[in-house]
Design a protein around this motif. Sequence first.
Motif, short mmCIF file in Angstrom:
data_model
loop_
_atom_site.label_atom_id
_atom_site.label_comp_id
_atom_site.label_asym_id
_atom_site.label_seq_id
_atom_site.Cartn_x
_atom_site.Cartn_y
_atom_site.Cartn_z
N ALA A 57 37.16 45.66 51.13
CA ALA A 57 37.43 44.44 50.55
C ALA A 57 37.43 44.60 49.01
O ALA A 57 36.99 43.82 48.21
N GLY A 58 37.81 45.63 48.54
CA GLY A 58 37.84 45.87 47.23
C GLY A 58 38.48 44.92 46.08
O GLY A 58 37.96 44.46 45.15
N ALA A 59 39.57 44.38 46.69
CA ALA A 59 40.33 43.29 45.74
C ALA A 59 39.41 42.09 45.59
O ALA A 59 39.23 41.54 44.63
N ILE A 60 39.05 41.54 46.97
CA ILE A 60 38.09 40.50 46.87
C ILE A 60 36.86 40.54 46.16
O ILE A 60 36.43 39.76 45.43
N THR A 61 36.27 41.68 46.45
CA THR A 61 34.87 41.97 45.81
C THR A 61 34.91 42.07 44.31
O THR A 61 34.24 41.45 43.52
N ALA A 62 36.24 42.51 43.78
CA ALA A 62 36.28 42.64 42.21
C ALA A 62 36.57 41.28 41.71
O ALA A 62 36.16 40.85 40.69
N ALA A 63 37.42 40.30 42.51
CA ALA A 63 37.48 39.11 41.89
C ALA A 63 36.16 38.26 42.09
O ALA A 63 35.92 37.57 41.13
N LEU A 64 35.25 38.46 43.28
CA LEU A 64 33.97 37.90 43.20
C LEU A 64 32.85 38.30 42.02
O LEU A 64 32.05 37.52 41.33
N TYR A 65 33.02 39.71 41.73
CA TYR A 65 32.52 40.28 40.71
C TYR A 65 32.89 39.59 39.26
O TYR A 65 31.95 39.09 38.53
N LEU A 66 34.10 39.45 39.25
CA LEU A 66 34.62 38.75 37.84
C LEU A 66 33.93 37.34 37.77
O LEU A 66 33.69 36.74 36.83
N LYS A 67 34.02 36.56 39.05
CA LYS A 67 33.66 35.07 39.09
C LYS A 67 31.94 35.05 38.69
O LYS A 67 31.66 33.94 38.07
N GLU A 68 31.34 36.14 38.79
CA GLU A 68 29.82 36.23 38.30
C GLU A 68 29.87 36.07 36.85
O GLU A 68 28.62 35.57 36.24
#
Length: 114
Positions: A57-68
């Motif tokens: 889930a690299g793309a999704i977790t990258a976006a969730l990381y950014l969201k933080e």
Amino acid sequence: VEIPGSFCSNEEDGRVLQDQSKGENDLVWQLPLHAPYRKMLDSSIADMKNCSTGGFAGAITAALYLKEFVSKPTRWIHIDHMGFNPSSKPGRPEGGEAQGMRALFKFVMNTFNV
């Protein structure tokens, strides 16, 4: 990979970007900010990890990381693109190109009346 994934904090921005990507012949594929994947960034020794465990889930977790790191009212878009075309197409030779950037440029120009 010919169509980069995109993530938006604002659903309407996601729809507009998707529509404009078609008009620019520079498609992006809107993916979900799937909240249950946020736990893949949990860490026992730090506030959080900057990538998921095992490469899933690299793309999704990258976006969730950014969201933080973006304050709640701020609208943002994350495009998870490759920096090259794997094959030649009309107007897009094989080699270096940031996929999705034509669509993003159109989105910015139209959204902010630049």
